[in-house]
Design an enzyme around this catalytic site. Structure first.
Site, PDB file in Angstrom:
ATOM      1  N   ASP A   1      -4.090  -4.403   6.034  1.00 37.33           N
ATOM      2  CA  ASP A   1      -4.723  -5.551   5.134  1.00 37.33           C
ATOM      3  C   ASP A   1      -3.582  -6.566   4.897  1.00 37.33           C
ATOM      4  O   ASP A   1      -2.522  -6.224   4.755  1.00 37.33           O
ATOM      5  CB  ASP A   1      -5.193  -4.730   3.935  1.00 37.33           C
ATOM      6  CG  ASP A   1      -5.828  -5.396   2.801  1.00 37.33           C
ATOM      7  OD1 ASP A   1      -6.423  -6.321   3.061  1.00 37.33           O
ATOM      8  OD2 ASP A   1      -5.614  -5.027   1.727  1.00 37.33           O
TER       9      ASP A   1
ATOM     10  N   SER B   1       0.782  -1.223  -0.139  1.00 33.07           N
ATOM     11  CA  SER B   1       0.024   0.164   0.201  1.00 33.07           C
ATOM     12  C   SER B   1       0.850   1.274  -0.066  1.00 33.07           C
ATOM     13  O   SER B   1       1.895   1.402  -0.837  1.00 33.07           O
ATOM     14  CB  SER B   1      -0.980   0.033   1.366  1.00 33.07           C
ATOM     15  OG  SER B   1      -1.875   1.008   1.147  1.00 33.07           O
TER      16      SER B   1
ATOM     17  N   HIS C   1      -2.748  -1.259  -3.326  1.00 36.74           N
ATOM     18  CA  HIS C   1      -3.760  -0.427  -3.122  1.00 36.74           C
ATOM     19  C   HIS C   1      -3.646   0.931  -3.879  1.00 36.74           C
ATOM     20  O   HIS C   1      -2.741   1.953  -3.637  1.00 36.74           O
ATOM     21  CB  HIS C   1      -3.871   0.206  -1.538  1.00 36.74           C
ATOM     22  CG  HIS C   1      -4.226  -0.913  -0.762  1.00 36.74           C
ATOM     23  ND1 HIS C   1      -3.936  -0.893   0.506  1.00 36.74           N
ATOM     24  CD2 HIS C   1      -4.835  -2.168  -0.817  1.00 36.74           C
ATOM     25  CE1 HIS C   1      -4.387  -1.814   1.259  1.00 36.74           C
ATOM     26  NE2 HIS C   1      -4.749  -2.760   0.414  1.00 36.74           N
TER      27      HIS C   1
END
EC number: 3.1.1.61
Length: 366
Positions: free
Chosen positions: A297, A175, A201
């Site tokens: 995540d 991310s 992401h």
């Protein structure tokens, strides 16, 4: 207690005012100044020594990309968050800015006429990033628990027994800071004997440009994943923005599946979805790597991988822009190794080489 000192850089007086007011409303943040272009930002960074800079990309005299390069050329490592438009051109410019040394990006307010909703979206995206990139003053951007020495390589639990027949799939999640980290990792890897599936992401358009950029740079195929696409050894498939990427299996081998199921961990694509599907597809024959990123995540998916006998690696704190995702995995005791970014590639190769007879044979990519 002093707030995080932020410099706001934008050529629009309206945006400067809106962003400054939005940030000043947070008790942990103090706006110490504004600048109208990249050249003025250079002076303000030197004078004010902010903890973080928000930077527009398109500005007169000196744009945001040039300003980032100039700031980094002085040796200043202040975190810089770019404001980016959600367009093809904006995606290319944002990737250029990240390559120049920017830390992260958020979508620029698209409709100043709808001030309330537009700025709420900016607030939701910007403030968590600021607090993750400036870990101080009691703000905890990553899980407490495991503390990794800056140069240490750490083994946190006993290695899994190598799966019979070797690993069949490498999955990677990242991310904040991920585009540059993923690029650096892939540049240390040759074409592999297994397919690679990635969740980074990013919004739509950005993932396509990101995959295309890596494809031009690397000696193997990097693609934005399409639905029901074969996953072949020696190729890298990156989840498209706003779609979950899953791995499925049939008689012909591994394939992709794209869905718009609800976001997980506020993310779509989500690393947990990819990791969970990888376990369902290949069981213990999955090797996972969790790179720099905000939040957690990938942690639930990593637990499933470990429970099924697969292996998980994590990037260390010292080389992560934000040690949220890899920190969550390390804190939970799920990573076999916690390694500096540039040591992850050799570790991946070592694990594949010890269990497979070779890397991709000559001509396999043709």
């Amino acid at each position: 207690m002093p707030g995080i000192r932020v410099l706001v850089v934008d050529d629009s007086v309206v945006i400067r005012k809106l962003v400054s007011d939005l940030l000043s409303a947070d008790p942990d943040i103090e706006v110490v100044g504004t600048a109208v272009n990249g050249r003025a930002a250079l002076q303000k960074v030197a004078q004010l020594r902010p903890d973080l800079v928000t930077m527009d990309i398109e500005m007169p005299e000196m744009d945001g990309i040039e300003s980032v390069r100039a700031i980094r050329a002085t040796g200043n490592k202040v975190p810089i968050i770019m404001f980016s438009t959600l367009t093809e051109r904006g995606a290319v410019a944002t990737l250029d800015a990240l390559g120049a040394g920017a830390s992260d990006y958020v979508p620029k307010p698209a409709n100043v006429g709808s001030v309330g909703r537009s700025m709420e979206q900016v607030r939701e995206a910007l403030i968590p990033r600021i607090k993750s990139l400036v870990p101080r003053r009691g703000i905890t951007p990553h899980p407490a628990g495991v503390t990794v020495a800056p140069t240490a390589t750490v083994q946190l639990h006993a290695p899994a027994t190598p799966p019979l027949g070797g690993h069949r799939l490498l999955v990677i999640g990242s991310s904040t800071g991920g585009p540059e980290a993923l690029s650096a990792l892939l540049h240390t890897l040759p074409p592999l004997s297994v397919p690679v599936a990635v969740v980074q992401h990013m919004p739509p358009l950005f993932t396509r440009q990101f995959a295309a950029r890596l494809d031009r740079q690397l000696p193997y195929d990097v693609v934005e994943a399409e639905h029901n696409q074969p996953l072949r050894p020696g190729t890298v498939a990156i989840a498209p923005g706003d779609y979950h990427l899953e791995v499925t299996t049939d008689a012909a081998g591994l394939r992709t599946r794209l869905t718009q199921a609800p976001p997980e961990n506020y993310c779509r694509p989500a690393v947990d979805v990819l990791f969970r599907s990888a376990v369902a597809a290949v069981g213990p024959a999955v090797l996972a790597a969790v790179l720099t990123g905000m939040g957690s995540d990938g942690c639930k998916g990593a637990r499933l991988i470990v429970e099924r006998g697969g292996s998980v690696l994590a990037q260390d704190q010292a080389t992560s822009v934000v040690w949220g995702m890899p920190g969550a995995v390390a804190t939970a005791g799920l990573a076999e190794r916690v390694l500096p970014l540039l040591e992850l590639g050799p570790e991946i190769l070592r694990r594949l080489a010890r269990q497979r007879p070779s890397l991709v044979p000559a001509g396999a990519l043709s």
